[in-house]
Scaffold this motif. Structure first.
Motif, mmCIF file in Angstrom:
data_model
loop_
_atom_site.group_PDB
_atom_site.id
_atom_site.type_symbol
_atom_site.label_atom_id
_atom_site.label_comp_id
_atom_site.label_asym_id
_atom_site.label_seq_id
_atom_site.Cartn_x
_atom_site.Cartn_y
_atom_site.Cartn_z
ATOM 1 N N ILE A 82 18.477 33.969 23.936
ATOM 2 C CA ILE A 82 18.381 35.426 24.068
ATOM 3 C C ILE A 82 17.381 35.980 23.062
ATOM 4 C CG2 ILE A 82 19.665 37.548 23.650
ATOM 5 C CD1 ILE A 82 22.027 36.262 25.000
ATOM 6 N N PHE B 283 14.194 38.160 24.290
ATOM 7 C CA PHE B 283 14.140 39.607 24.087
ATOM 8 C C PHE B 283 13.515 40.023 22.763
ATOM 9 C CE2 PHE B 283 17.791 39.217 27.022
ATOM 10 C CZ PHE B 283 17.204 39.882 28.069
ATOM 11 N N PHE C 132 29.363 34.545 16.395
ATOM 12 C CA PHE C 132 28.530 34.166 17.533
ATOM 13 C C PHE C 132 29.369 33.885 18.764
ATOM 14 C CE2 PHE C 132 24.283 32.591 15.611
ATOM 15 C CZ PHE C 132 24.041 33.870 15.194
ATOM 16 N N ARG C 133 30.573 33.337 18.560
ATOM 17 C CA ARG C 133 31.401 32.988 19.713
ATOM 18 C C ARG C 133 31.791 34.248 20.477
ATOM 19 N NH1 ARG C 133 35.252 30.421 17.135
ATOM 20 N NH2 ARG C 133 34.058 28.500 17.214
ATOM 21 N N ALA D 285 37.359 26.809 23.118
ATOM 22 C CA ALA D 285 36.597 27.845 22.429
ATOM 23 C C ALA D 285 35.754 27.233 21.335
ATOM 24 C CB ALA D 285 37.542 28.877 21.848
ATOM 25 N N ILE D 286 36.315 26.248 20.639
ATOM 26 C CA ILE D 286 35.546 25.652 19.545
ATOM 27 C C ILE D 286 34.437 24.763 20.091
ATOM 28 C CG2 ILE D 286 35.724 24.048 17.616
ATOM 29 C CD1 ILE D 286 38.411 25.350 17.012
ATOM 30 N N GLU E 56 32.867 25.280 22.706
ATOM 31 C CA GLU E 56 31.860 26.153 23.314
ATOM 32 C C GLU E 56 30.826 26.621 22.295
ATOM 33 O OE1 GLU E 56 33.153 29.046 26.909
ATOM 34 O OE2 GLU E 56 33.470 29.746 24.878
ATOM 35 N N THR E 57 31.179 26.528 20.999
ATOM 36 C CA THR E 57 30.341 27.147 19.972
ATOM 37 C C THR E 57 28.896 26.672 20.023
ATOM 38 O OG1 THR E 57 32.301 27.172 18.625
ATOM 39 C CG2 THR E 57 30.258 27.696 17.544
ATOM 40 N N LEU F 140 27.020 28.271 22.661
ATOM 41 C CA LEU F 140 26.738 29.683 22.391
ATOM 42 C C LEU F 140 25.624 29.843 21.364
ATOM 43 C CD1 LEU F 140 30.310 31.043 22.554
ATOM 44 C CD2 LEU F 140 28.428 31.665 24.003
ATOM 45 N N TYR F 141 25.539 28.893 20.422
ATOM 46 C CA TYR F 141 24.386 28.943 19.509
ATOM 47 C C TYR F 141 23.099 28.873 20.317
ATOM 48 C CZ TYR F 141 27.345 28.017 15.433
ATOM 49 O OH TYR F 141 28.280 28.090 14.457
ATOM 50 N N PHE G 168 42.066 37.025 22.124
ATOM 51 C CA PHE G 168 43.106 36.060 21.773
ATOM 52 C C PHE G 168 42.556 34.969 20.861
ATOM 53 C CE2 PHE G 168 45.256 32.042 22.943
ATOM 54 C CZ PHE G 168 46.512 32.345 22.460
ATOM 55 N N ILE G 169 41.356 34.476 21.200
ATOM 56 C CA ILE G 169 40.789 33.363 20.431
ATOM 57 C C ILE G 169 40.415 33.822 19.029
ATOM 58 C CG2 ILE G 169 38.721 31.938 20.280
ATOM 59 C CD1 ILE G 169 39.000 31.509 23.288
ATOM 60 N N ILE H 28 42.931 25.894 25.179
ATOM 61 C CA ILE H 28 42.018 27.046 25.139
ATOM 62 C C ILE H 28 41.335 27.130 23.783
ATOM 63 C CG2 ILE H 28 41.969 29.561 25.132
ATOM 64 C CD1 ILE H 28 43.979 29.479 27.406
ATOM 65 N N MET H 29 42.103 26.880 22.720
ATOM 66 C CA MET H 29 41.501 26.875 21.386
ATOM 67 C C MET H 29 40.413 25.816 21.284
ATOM 68 S SD MET H 29 42.623 29.099 19.491
ATOM 69 C CE MET H 29 41.750 28.385 18.141
ATOM 70 N N LEU I 161 22.690 29.689 23.387
ATOM 71 C CA LEU I 161 22.532 30.927 24.157
ATOM 72 C C LEU I 161 21.933 32.029 23.296
ATOM 73 C CD1 LEU I 161 23.310 32.476 26.813
ATOM 74 C CD2 LEU I 161 25.235 33.287 25.526
ATOM 75 N N VAL I 162 22.437 32.145 22.054
ATOM 76 C CA VAL I 162 21.915 33.188 21.167
ATOM 77 C C VAL I 162 20.438 32.952 20.884
ATOM 78 C CG1 VAL I 162 22.077 34.125 18.849
ATOM 79 C CG2 VAL I 162 24.126 33.738 20.140
ATOM 80 N N TYR J 50 30.479 37.344 20.202
ATOM 81 C CA TYR J 50 29.308 38.086 20.671
ATOM 82 C C TYR J 50 28.668 37.391 21.865
ATOM 83 C CZ TYR J 50 24.231 38.706 20.528
ATOM 84 O OH TYR J 50 22.931 38.849 20.861
ATOM 85 N N SER K 226 47.682 26.538 25.353
ATOM 86 C CA SER K 226 47.067 27.330 24.279
ATOM 87 C C SER K 226 46.213 26.455 23.372
ATOM 88 C CB SER K 226 48.135 28.069 23.479
ATOM 89 O OG SER K 226 48.945 27.168 22.794
#
Lengths: 93, 304
Positions: free
Chosen positions: A74, A78, B202-203, A60-61, A63-64, A67-68, B265-266, A56-57, A70-71, B205, A53
Protein backbone atom coordinates in the motif's frame (compact mmCIF):
# COMPACT_ATOMS: atom_id res chain seq x y z
CA UNK A 1 12.22 13.42 -17.12
CA UNK A 2 9.17 11.54 -18.46
CA UNK A 3 11.18 8.36 -18.82
CA UNK A 4 12.43 8.65 -15.25
CA UNK A 5 8.91 9.25 -13.95
CA UNK A 6 7.66 6.27 -15.92
CA UNK A 7 10.38 4.06 -14.48
CA UNK A 8 9.49 5.26 -10.97
CA UNK A 9 5.79 4.50 -11.41
CA UNK A 10 6.38 1.15 -13.07
CA UNK A 11 8.88 0.00 -10.50
CA UNK A 12 6.60 1.06 -7.63
CA UNK A 13 3.79 -1.03 -9.09
CA UNK A 14 6.12 -3.98 -9.72
CA UNK A 15 7.48 -3.74 -6.22
CA UNK A 16 3.99 -3.73 -4.75
CA UNK A 17 3.12 -6.83 -6.75
CA UNK A 18 6.30 -8.62 -5.75
CA UNK A 19 5.80 -7.69 -2.10
CA UNK A 20 2.46 -9.46 -2.06
CA UNK A 21 4.19 -12.80 -2.83
CA UNK A 22 4.51 -12.87 0.95
CA UNK A 23 0.80 -13.70 1.01
CA UNK A 24 1.68 -17.32 0.17
CA UNK A 25 3.24 -17.97 3.56
CA UNK A 26 0.33 -16.97 5.79
CA UNK A 27 -2.05 -18.79 3.45
CA UNK A 28 -0.24 -22.10 3.88
CA UNK A 29 0.29 -21.49 7.59
CA UNK A 30 -3.31 -20.64 8.35
CA UNK A 31 -4.51 -23.56 6.25
CA UNK A 32 -2.35 -25.90 8.33
CA UNK A 33 -3.61 -24.36 11.56
CA UNK A 34 -7.27 -24.70 10.57
CA UNK A 35 -6.74 -28.29 9.35
CA UNK A 36 -5.21 -29.26 12.67
CA UNK A 37 -7.97 -27.46 14.55
CA UNK A 38 -10.59 -29.41 12.58
CA UNK A 39 -8.81 -32.65 13.45
CA UNK A 40 -8.69 -31.66 17.10
CA UNK A 41 -12.40 -30.83 17.14
CA UNK A 42 -13.14 -34.14 15.45
CA UNK A 43 -11.19 -35.96 18.13
CA UNK A 44 -12.58 -33.97 21.04
CA UNK A 45 -15.87 -32.26 20.13
CA UNK A 46 -16.35 -31.09 23.72
CA UNK A 47 -13.28 -28.80 23.49
CA UNK A 48 -14.68 -26.98 20.46
CA UNK A 49 -14.83 -23.51 22.01
CA UNK A 50 -11.30 -23.51 23.32
CA UNK A 51 -9.84 -24.98 20.14
CA UNK A 52 -11.65 -22.40 18.02
CA UNK A 53 -10.50 -19.41 20.04
CA UNK A 54 -6.91 -20.68 20.12
CA UNK A 55 -7.05 -21.25 16.37
CA UNK A 56 -8.30 -17.72 15.72
CA UNK A 57 -5.48 -16.33 17.84
CA UNK A 58 -2.93 -18.42 15.98
CA UNK A 59 -4.35 -17.38 12.64
CA UNK A 60 -4.16 -13.73 13.65
CA UNK A 61 -0.52 -14.08 14.57
CA UNK A 62 0.32 -16.06 11.44
CA UNK A 63 -1.36 -13.35 9.39
CA UNK A 64 1.07 -10.69 10.62
CA UNK A 65 3.77 -11.34 8.01
CA UNK A 66 1.21 -11.12 5.23
CA UNK A 67 -0.05 -7.85 6.63
CA UNK A 68 3.46 -6.42 6.76
CA UNK A 69 3.68 -7.17 3.05
CA UNK A 70 0.27 -5.58 2.50
CA UNK A 71 1.31 -2.40 4.29
CA UNK A 72 4.51 -2.24 2.22
CA UNK A 73 2.48 -2.73 -0.98
CA UNK A 74 0.00 0.00 0.00
CA UNK A 75 2.85 2.38 0.78
CA UNK A 76 4.47 1.57 -2.56
CA UNK A 77 1.27 2.28 -4.46
CA UNK A 78 -0.12 5.32 -2.67
CA UNK A 79 2.79 7.03 -0.93
CA UNK A 80 6.06 6.15 -2.62
CA UNK A 81 5.47 7.43 -6.19
CA UNK A 82 4.79 11.04 -5.21
CA UNK A 83 7.66 11.21 -2.75
CA UNK A 84 10.08 9.60 -5.23
CA UNK A 85 8.91 12.01 -7.93
CA UNK A 86 9.61 14.91 -5.58
CA UNK A 87 13.10 13.55 -4.94
CA UNK A 88 13.64 13.30 -8.69
CA UNK A 89 12.47 16.89 -9.27
CA UNK A 90 14.79 18.13 -6.55
CA UNK A 91 17.69 16.23 -8.12
CA UNK A 92 17.01 17.63 -11.60
CA UNK A 93 16.86 21.20 -10.32
CA UNK B 1 -44.70 9.20 39.92
CA UNK B 2 -45.70 10.66 36.61
CA UNK B 3 -43.27 13.56 36.89
CA UNK B 4 -40.51 11.20 37.83
CA UNK B 5 -41.13 8.98 34.86
CA UNK B 6 -41.22 12.05 32.65
CA UNK B 7 -37.86 13.08 34.02
CA UNK B 8 -36.56 9.56 33.45
CA UNK B 9 -37.67 9.76 29.84
CA UNK B 10 -36.08 13.18 29.40
CA UNK B 11 -32.74 11.91 30.69
CA UNK B 12 -33.11 8.89 28.44
CA UNK B 13 -33.63 11.18 25.48
CA UNK B 14 -30.56 13.18 26.46
CA UNK B 15 -28.42 10.05 26.56
CA UNK B 16 -29.76 8.93 23.20
CA UNK B 17 -28.82 12.34 21.83
CA UNK B 18 -25.29 11.97 23.22
CA UNK B 19 -25.19 8.62 21.46
CA UNK B 20 -26.51 9.65 18.06
CA UNK B 21 -25.55 13.31 17.63
CA UNK B 22 -21.78 12.71 17.30
CA UNK B 23 -22.41 10.33 14.40
CA UNK B 24 -24.62 12.88 12.65
CA UNK B 25 -21.96 15.51 13.36
CA UNK B 26 -19.31 13.32 11.74
CA UNK B 27 -21.53 12.79 8.71
CA UNK B 28 -22.17 16.53 8.40
CA UNK B 29 -18.45 17.26 8.63
CA UNK B 30 -17.78 14.67 5.96
CA UNK B 31 -20.42 16.16 3.66
CA UNK B 32 -19.11 19.69 4.23
CA UNK B 33 -15.49 18.87 3.56
CA UNK B 34 -15.83 16.16 0.93
CA UNK B 35 -14.09 16.77 -2.36
CA UNK B 36 -16.34 15.96 -5.25
CA UNK B 37 -14.73 13.85 -7.91
CA UNK B 38 -15.42 11.11 -10.37
CA UNK B 39 -14.11 7.58 -10.42
CA UNK B 40 -12.20 5.57 -7.87
CA UNK B 41 -11.04 7.41 -4.79
CA UNK B 42 -8.74 5.59 -2.46
CA UNK B 43 -7.30 8.15 -0.13
CA UNK B 44 -6.30 8.38 3.48
CA UNK B 45 -8.13 10.43 6.05
CA UNK B 46 -9.08 13.91 4.98
CA UNK B 47 -7.47 16.79 6.80
CA UNK B 48 -10.19 19.06 8.17
CA UNK B 49 -7.96 21.83 9.48
CA UNK B 50 -4.46 22.36 10.78
CA UNK B 51 -3.31 24.19 13.85
CA UNK B 52 0.11 25.84 13.60
CA UNK B 53 2.45 24.53 16.26
CA UNK B 54 6.07 25.42 17.01
CA UNK B 55 7.68 22.23 15.71
CA UNK B 56 5.19 20.97 13.15
CA UNK B 57 1.70 21.92 12.07
CA UNK B 58 -0.86 19.79 13.82
CA UNK B 59 -3.40 18.41 11.39
CA UNK B 60 -6.89 17.45 12.54
CA UNK B 61 -7.87 14.59 10.29
CA UNK B 62 -11.07 12.73 9.69
CA UNK B 63 -9.70 9.77 11.66
CA UNK B 64 -9.04 11.81 14.79
CA UNK B 65 -12.39 13.57 14.69
CA UNK B 66 -14.25 10.32 14.02
CA UNK B 67 -12.49 8.51 16.83
CA UNK B 68 -13.48 11.28 19.26
CA UNK B 69 -17.03 10.97 17.97
CA UNK B 70 -16.91 7.23 18.63
CA UNK B 71 -15.64 7.87 22.16
CA UNK B 72 -18.51 10.26 22.91
CA UNK B 73 -21.00 7.93 21.30
CA UNK B 74 -19.84 4.90 23.31
CA UNK B 75 -19.99 7.04 26.45
CA UNK B 76 -23.59 7.90 25.63
CA UNK B 77 -24.35 4.24 24.99
CA UNK B 78 -22.92 3.26 28.38
CA UNK B 79 -24.91 5.99 30.13
CA UNK B 80 -28.06 4.88 28.34
CA UNK B 81 -27.59 1.21 29.18
CA UNK B 82 -26.86 1.83 32.84
CA UNK B 83 -29.64 4.39 33.33
CA UNK B 84 -32.17 3.31 35.92
CA UNK B 85 -30.46 0.16 37.12
CA UNK B 86 -32.38 -1.99 39.58
CA UNK B 87 -31.24 -4.75 41.89
CA UNK B 88 -33.48 -7.19 40.08
CA UNK B 89 -33.09 -6.73 36.34
CA UNK B 90 -36.43 -6.25 34.60
CA UNK B 91 -35.63 -4.01 31.63
CA UNK B 92 -34.15 -5.18 28.38
CA UNK B 93 -31.27 -2.74 28.45
CA UNK B 94 -30.22 -3.81 31.92
CA UNK B 95 -30.16 -7.43 30.83
CA UNK B 96 -27.98 -6.45 27.87
CA UNK B 97 -25.64 -4.38 30.01
CA UNK B 98 -25.32 -7.17 32.55
CA UNK B 99 -24.63 -9.65 29.77
CA UNK B 100 -21.84 -7.45 28.37
CA UNK B 101 -20.21 -7.00 31.77
CA UNK B 102 -20.49 -10.71 32.56
CA UNK B 103 -18.94 -11.65 29.24
CA UNK B 104 -16.00 -9.28 29.80
CA UNK B 105 -15.42 -10.63 33.29
CA UNK B 106 -15.59 -14.20 32.04
CA UNK B 107 -13.16 -13.49 29.21
CA UNK B 108 -10.62 -11.86 31.51
CA UNK B 109 -11.01 -14.60 34.10
CA UNK B 110 -10.47 -17.34 31.55
CA UNK B 111 -7.49 -15.79 29.80
CA UNK B 112 -5.71 -13.89 32.54
CA UNK B 113 -6.81 -15.47 35.81
CA UNK B 114 -8.40 -14.15 38.98
CA UNK B 115 -5.36 -12.07 39.87
CA UNK B 116 -5.83 -9.71 36.90
CA UNK B 117 -9.52 -9.01 37.47
CA UNK B 118 -8.67 -5.29 37.71
CA UNK B 119 -7.92 -5.19 33.99
CA UNK B 120 -11.53 -5.98 33.07
CA UNK B 121 -12.67 -2.36 32.48
CA UNK B 122 -9.67 -1.61 30.29
CA UNK B 123 -10.18 -4.71 28.18
CA UNK B 124 -13.89 -3.98 27.83
CA UNK B 125 -13.18 -0.37 26.85
CA UNK B 126 -10.58 -1.27 24.24
CA UNK B 127 -12.89 -3.90 22.78
CA UNK B 128 -15.83 -1.49 22.60
CA UNK B 129 -13.90 1.34 20.98
CA UNK B 130 -12.24 -0.96 18.48
CA UNK B 131 -15.54 -2.60 17.58
CA UNK B 132 -17.49 0.63 17.16
CA UNK B 133 -14.66 2.33 15.28
CA UNK B 134 -14.57 -0.49 12.75
CA UNK B 135 -18.36 -0.60 12.47
CA UNK B 136 -18.43 3.12 11.70
CA UNK B 137 -17.75 2.32 8.07
CA UNK B 138 -21.26 0.85 7.90
CA UNK B 139 -22.58 4.42 8.17
CA UNK B 140 -20.45 5.49 5.23
CA UNK B 141 -17.99 7.28 7.45
CA UNK B 142 -14.24 6.89 7.48
CA UNK B 143 -13.45 4.14 9.99
CA UNK B 144 -10.81 5.49 12.41
CA UNK B 145 -9.20 2.05 12.56
CA UNK B 146 -8.25 2.23 8.90
CA UNK B 147 -5.82 5.00 9.81
CA UNK B 148 -2.53 3.72 11.18
CA UNK B 149 -2.11 6.63 13.60
CA UNK B 150 -5.21 5.85 15.66
CA UNK B 151 -4.41 2.16 16.01
CA UNK B 152 -0.75 2.88 16.69
CA UNK B 153 -1.85 5.09 19.58
CA UNK B 154 -3.77 2.20 21.12
CA UNK B 155 -0.85 -0.15 20.51
CA UNK B 156 1.54 2.24 22.30
CA UNK B 157 -0.91 2.42 25.22
CA UNK B 158 -1.02 -1.37 25.40
CA UNK B 159 2.77 -1.52 25.13
CA UNK B 160 3.07 0.84 28.13
CA UNK B 161 0.69 -1.43 30.03
CA UNK B 162 2.73 -4.52 29.17
CA UNK B 163 5.96 -2.84 30.22
CA UNK B 164 4.36 -1.71 33.47
CA UNK B 165 3.28 -5.29 34.16
CA UNK B 166 6.80 -6.54 33.42
CA UNK B 167 8.34 -3.91 35.71
CA UNK B 168 6.12 -4.92 38.60
CA UNK B 169 9.06 -6.55 40.44
CA UNK B 170 11.49 -3.74 39.85
CA UNK B 171 13.29 -2.53 36.70
CA UNK B 172 16.30 -4.76 37.41
CA UNK B 173 14.32 -7.93 36.86
CA UNK B 174 12.87 -6.37 33.71
CA UNK B 175 16.36 -5.67 32.36
CA UNK B 176 17.44 -9.18 33.28
CA UNK B 177 14.58 -10.69 31.28
CA UNK B 178 16.24 -9.37 28.11
CA UNK B 179 19.32 -11.52 28.73
CA UNK B 180 17.39 -14.77 28.86
CA UNK B 181 18.07 -17.59 28.11
CA UNK B 182 21.62 -16.44 27.25
CA UNK B 183 23.02 -12.87 27.13
CA UNK B 184 23.85 -13.24 23.42
CA UNK B 185 20.11 -13.03 22.72
CA UNK B 186 19.95 -9.41 23.92
CA UNK B 187 19.49 -7.73 20.49
CA UNK B 188 16.93 -10.34 19.46
CA UNK B 189 14.96 -9.80 22.62
CA UNK B 190 14.98 -6.03 22.18
CA UNK B 191 13.74 -6.39 18.60
CA UNK B 192 10.99 -8.78 19.59
CA UNK B 193 9.96 -6.42 22.39
CA UNK B 194 9.69 -3.52 19.94
CA UNK B 195 7.90 -5.70 17.41
CA UNK B 196 4.96 -6.21 19.78
CA UNK B 197 3.29 -2.78 19.37
CA UNK B 198 4.22 -2.56 15.68
CA UNK B 199 2.67 -5.91 14.86
CA UNK B 200 -0.43 -5.16 16.94
CA UNK B 201 -0.95 -1.84 15.16
CA UNK B 202 -0.26 -3.24 11.69
CA UNK B 203 -2.53 -6.24 12.21
CA UNK B 204 -5.56 -4.17 13.13
CA UNK B 205 -4.88 -1.43 10.59
CA UNK B 206 -4.01 -3.81 7.78
CA UNK B 207 -7.14 -5.89 8.14
CA UNK B 208 -9.58 -2.97 8.24
CA UNK B 209 -7.73 -0.96 5.60
CA UNK B 210 -7.44 -3.86 3.14
CA UNK B 211 -11.18 -4.47 3.53
CA UNK B 212 -11.91 -0.82 2.72
CA UNK B 213 -9.59 -0.81 -0.32
CA UNK B 214 -11.03 -4.07 -1.70
CA UNK B 215 -14.60 -2.80 -1.23
CA UNK B 216 -13.86 0.38 -3.17
CA UNK B 217 -12.07 -1.52 -5.93
CA UNK B 218 -14.91 -4.03 -6.33
CA UNK B 219 -17.64 -1.40 -6.37
CA UNK B 220 -15.81 0.65 -9.00
CA UNK B 221 -15.16 -2.46 -11.06
CA UNK B 222 -18.85 -3.36 -10.86
CA UNK B 223 -19.91 0.10 -11.98
CA UNK B 224 -17.63 0.00 -15.02
CA UNK B 225 -18.83 -3.53 -15.79
CA UNK B 226 -22.45 -2.41 -15.68
CA UNK B 227 -21.60 0.50 -17.98
CA UNK B 228 -20.14 -2.02 -20.40
CA UNK B 229 -23.00 -4.54 -20.22
CA UNK B 230 -26.02 -2.28 -19.70
CA UNK B 231 -24.71 0.87 -21.39
CA UNK B 232 -27.00 0.40 -24.41
CA UNK B 233 -30.10 1.23 -22.31
CA UNK B 234 -31.62 4.54 -23.39
CA UNK B 235 -31.18 7.82 -21.51
CA UNK B 236 -30.65 7.92 -17.78
CA UNK B 237 -31.12 4.16 -17.44
CA UNK B 238 -27.76 3.57 -19.09
CA UNK B 239 -25.95 5.74 -16.57
CA UNK B 240 -27.25 3.97 -13.48
CA UNK B 241 -24.77 1.28 -12.37
CA UNK B 242 -27.28 -1.51 -11.76
CA UNK B 243 -24.69 -4.17 -10.99
CA UNK B 244 -23.36 -2.03 -8.16
CA UNK B 245 -26.59 -2.45 -6.22
CA UNK B 246 -26.44 -5.08 -3.52
CA UNK B 247 -23.29 -7.02 -4.40
CA UNK B 248 -20.85 -4.77 -2.47
CA UNK B 249 -23.18 -4.98 0.53
CA UNK B 250 -22.69 -8.74 0.73
CA UNK B 251 -18.93 -8.27 0.76
CA UNK B 252 -19.33 -5.59 3.40
CA UNK B 253 -20.78 -8.20 5.76
CA UNK B 254 -17.41 -9.93 5.72
CA UNK B 255 -15.06 -6.97 5.42
CA UNK B 256 -16.80 -4.56 7.77
CA UNK B 257 -18.87 -6.55 10.23
CA UNK B 258 -17.05 -9.87 10.58
CA UNK B 259 -13.53 -8.51 10.20
CA UNK B 260 -14.24 -5.60 12.55
CA UNK B 261 -15.61 -7.87 15.29
CA UNK B 262 -12.77 -10.34 14.85
CA UNK B 263 -10.08 -7.67 14.99
CA UNK B 264 -11.60 -6.14 18.14
CA UNK B 265 -11.61 -9.57 19.76
CA UNK B 266 -8.05 -10.31 18.67
CA UNK B 267 -6.71 -6.94 19.84
CA UNK B 268 -8.25 -7.41 23.29
CA UNK B 269 -7.14 -11.04 23.42
CA UNK B 270 -3.53 -10.19 22.55
CA UNK B 271 -3.51 -7.43 25.16
CA UNK B 272 -4.66 -9.91 27.78
CA UNK B 273 -2.15 -12.58 26.75
CA UNK B 274 0.81 -10.18 26.62
CA UNK B 275 -0.02 -8.56 29.97
CA UNK B 276 -0.62 -11.82 31.82
CA UNK B 277 2.32 -13.49 30.09
CA UNK B 278 4.72 -10.65 30.85
CA UNK B 279 3.85 -10.43 34.52
CA UNK B 280 6.61 -12.10 36.62
CA UNK B 281 4.16 -14.13 38.66
CA UNK B 282 6.61 -16.51 40.42
CA UNK B 283 8.92 -13.74 41.55
CA UNK B 284 5.96 -11.64 42.68
CA UNK B 285 4.51 -14.48 44.77
CA UNK B 286 7.93 -15.32 46.20
CA UNK B 287 8.48 -11.72 47.27
CA UNK B 288 5.02 -11.47 48.72
CA UNK B 289 5.65 -14.60 50.76
CA UNK B 290 9.07 -13.26 51.82
CA UNK B 291 7.48 -9.97 52.86
CA UNK B 292 4.89 -11.75 54.91
CA UNK B 293 7.29 -14.07 56.72
CA UNK B 294 9.23 -11.52 58.84
CA UNK B 295 6.02 -9.84 59.80
CA UNK B 296 4.66 -13.17 60.97
CA UNK B 297 7.79 -13.84 63.01
CA UNK B 298 7.49 -10.44 64.64
CA UNK B 299 3.93 -11.01 65.57
CA UNK B 300 4.80 -14.42 66.97
CA UNK B 301 7.55 -12.81 69.01
CA UNK B 302 5.16 -10.22 70.27
CA UNK B 303 2.84 -12.92 71.35
CA UNK B 304 5.56 -14.70 73.25
Amino acid sequence: MELALGIILGCCALGAGIAMIAGIGPGIGEGNAVAKACEAIGRQPEAKGQVTSTMIMGCAIAETTGLYALVIAILLIFVAPSSFANVLKEAIK
Amino acid sequence: MNAQSRRFRAVDFLYLCIMILPLICAMALKVCFSVSGEGVQIAGAQIYFTIPMPLMDMPFTEAQVNSWMVIISVWGLCLFMTHGLKVKADTRRQHLAEWCVTMCKKLVNENMGEFFAGYTPFIGAIMAISLFSSLMSLLGLFAPTSDLNVVAGWAILVFALITAAKCRCGPLLYMKSFCEPIPVMLPMNIISELATPISMAFRHYGNVMSGAVISVLISSALSSLSRMVLGWLPGVLGDIPFLRVGIPAVLSIYFDVFSGCLQAFIFAMLTMLYVSGGFPMEEYLRRKAADKQPAKKQSVRLFE
